[in-house]
Design a protein around this motif. Structure first.
Motif, PDB file in Angstrom:
ATOM      1  N   LEU A  87       0.824  -1.203   0.000  1.00 29.32           N
ATOM      2  CA  LEU A  87       0.000   0.000   0.000  1.00 29.32           C
ATOM      3  C   LEU A  87       0.862   1.259   0.000  1.00 29.32           C
ATOM      4  CD1 LEU A  87      -2.893  -1.026   2.424  1.00 29.32           C
ATOM      5  CD2 LEU A  87      -2.969  -0.856  -0.069  1.00 29.32           C
ATOM      6  N   GLN A  88       1.999   1.221   0.684  1.00 36.66           N
ATOM      7  CA  GLN A  88       2.923   2.347   0.634  1.00 36.66           C
ATOM      8  C   GLN A  88       3.440   2.556  -0.786  1.00 36.66           C
ATOM      9  OE1 GLN A  88       5.845   1.459   3.792  1.00 36.66           O
ATOM     10  NE2 GLN A  88       5.220   3.409   4.697  1.00 36.66           N
ATOM     11  N   ARG A  89       3.708   1.466  -1.476  1.00 37.99           N
ATOM     12  CA  ARG A  89       4.191   1.562  -2.851  1.00 37.99           C
ATOM     13  C   ARG A  89       3.132   2.200  -3.747  1.00 37.99           C
ATOM     14  NH1 ARG A  89       4.278  -1.905  -7.252  1.00 37.99           N
ATOM     15  NH2 ARG A  89       3.241  -3.579  -6.084  1.00 37.99           N
ATOM     16  N   HIS A  90       1.887   1.826  -3.568  1.00 35.57           N
ATOM     17  CA  HIS A  90       0.817   2.447  -4.353  1.00 35.57           C
ATOM     18  C   HIS A  90       0.679   3.928  -3.999  1.00 35.57           C
ATOM     19  CE1 HIS A  90       0.066  -1.520  -5.605  1.00 35.57           C
ATOM     20  NE2 HIS A  90      -0.799  -1.880  -4.678  1.00 35.57           N
ATOM     21  N   ALA A  91       0.798   4.239  -2.705  1.00 31.97           N
ATOM     22  CA  ALA A  91       0.662   5.623  -2.271  1.00 31.97           C
ATOM     23  C   ALA A  91       1.756   6.506  -2.859  1.00 31.97           C
ATOM     24  CB  ALA A  91       0.682   5.698  -0.745  1.00 31.97           C
TER      25      ALA A  91
END
Length: 454
Positions: A87-91
């Protein structure tokens, strides 16, 4: 997205700044087709990525809430860390509009928690660009279990229950991270569901204490396939949506008041179900079921319902209880257990598109009208409705809707303009009324049913 119903415009209205009229034209409930941005969003949802998410979650062996939390390759801690990193990567692709947090707390001893246990929700929040204070939440639970709910050691793949739901929220987060919804969207992988909805209960309570204006919440729980693999008919186009009637949080007196105005079919969650049905993607049948959840079962939307938030649960059309929650084993050449082999990646993508269509349509539309009341102080054959005016900069006005008391859905609609009071030349004794907001591009909010004026 096709228009499911035609709302007939009939009757007369008088309101502040609105002349009485009797329009004869017909008006649609929703736009005839999704806007260009929503079409792009739906097209970007990828079954292959969903498969990769489910298989990765299964690879952690067990994701039981009581399993090991500090092993990098096995247990709920490893799953938590991987979800957080993804999710951090998507953010990172969204120029700071999406933030990701680990929301942890210690769950005290309870019937399914033998010792104080750390439970962690992984929450990605995409802040709205116009009305960020208005929030829409979607969840899947990443914990899993086998037959013995206290067995934290045995392999518990949890592909359908509920890696499928986590895959939905993670794929939505990926696709929407670079978008600019007008209102705030929250994508959450919650834990502790199998032990007692503990993760979502904590999350909902944090929102409640902060006074967060959550106008809709969806739980995706067991959304892995339209085929129960039990010899019954495959139903790959149907997604069940469970919605309760009178809010669980209401007192008996409040519930009786609600019934006297519009019945339990007009609670906020029922209106949410009608909205989702209106915006379902072409080729998909959202089967709205007027019940809080299945018998003997429950999901994370209940935690939000208990705080008075409109909430609903997506799930597949028919569960296979011979595979769900069962230990991984082979009997007479038949393999059992909640394994990826029993998931349909295209079906999970379909569920993700239903969620995307509902969330995007809600976020782009005005908020559900607040403070709607029906004047019950006068003996008259007219009906007067009042509500709080919305503050959205693109608010165009309001529509009054009504239906026969025997009808399940709204049948008629009358635009009344950008006002906060409307008088309709119809008796409040004969039909049920509601109010919804409309913006300048034709996006409509869910309907709000009125309470009686005091």
């Amino acid at each position: 997205m096709s228009t499911r119903r035609t709302f007939l415009v009939a009757g007369a209205a008088t309101a502040a700044g609105v002349a009485a009229t009797t329009p004869a034209a017909a008006a649609s409930a929703r736009p005839a087709a999704p806007d260009r941005e929503l079409r792009r969003i739906l097209a970007e949802i990828d079954p292959a990525r969903i498969e990769a998410i489910v298989r990765k979650l299964v690879s952690f062996g067990t994701r039981h809430t009581l399993s090991v939390q500090d092993d990098p390759v096995r247990g709920i801690g490893a799953a938590r860390d991987w979800i957080f990193a993804e999710l951090q990567r998507h953010a990172a692709a969204g120029d700071g509009r999406m933030t990701v947090e680990l929301q942890s707390f210690i769950q005290p001893v309870s019937p399914r928690v033998p010792a104080p246990t750390r439970i962690t929700n992984v929450i990605a929040t995409l802040r709205g660009s116009v009305t960020p204070e208005r929030v829409y939440v979607v969840t899947g639970h990443y914990d899993s279990r086998v037959t013995d709910v206290m067995d934290a050691v045995k392999d518990a793949p949890g592909a359908d229950d509920d890696a499928s739901g986590v895959a939905v929220i993670m794929e939505l987060a990926r696709v929407l991270a670079t978008r600019r919804p007008e209102s705030t969207l929250v994508f959450a992988a919650v834990a502790g569901e199998e032990q007692g909805l503990y993760g979502s209960d904590h999350m909902a309570q944090q929102y409640f204490e902060a006074g967060t204006d959550i106008q809709a919440m969806f739980s995706n729980d067991i959304v892995g396939t339209g085929d129960a693999h039990d010899g019954t008919r495959n139903d790959p186009r149907t997604v069940r949506l469970f919605v309760e009637g009178v809010p669980t949080s209401e007192t008996t007196a409040e519930a009786n008041t609600r019934r006297s105005v519009g019945g339990e079919n007009d609670g906020p969650s029922r209106q949410l179900g009608r909205f989702v049905k209106d915006v379902e993607p072409d080729g998909t049948n959202v089967r709205v079921i007027w019940r809080r959840d299945r018998y003997l079962r429950g999901s994370d939307h209940i935690s939000f319902l208990l705080r008075g938030y409109p909430a609903a649960r997506f799930t597949e059309p028919r569960e296979n209880f011979n595979h769900e929650h069962q230990d991984v084993r082979v009997e007479n050449g038949v393999q059992y257990g909640d394994l990826p082999e029993f998931c349909d990646w295209s079906y999970i993508a379909r569920v993700a598109r239903v969620n995307a269509s509902a969330l995007w349509s809600l976020a782009q539309a005005p908020g559900t009208p607040k403070g709607v009341v029906i004047d019950t102080t006068q003996l008259t054959n007219e009906t007067t409705l009042r509500w709080q005016p919305g503050t959205e900069p693109d608010l165009a006005g309001y529509e009054v809707v009504w239906r026969e008391t025997t009808a399940s859905d709204w049948q008629h609609c009358l635009p009344v303009g950008k006002v906060s009071t409307a008088t309709i030349d119809l008796s409040k004794d004969n039909v049920f009324f509601g109010v919804r907001a409309v913006d300048t591009t034709g996006n409509r909010s869910p309907v709000a049913a009125p309470k009686p004026s005091s």
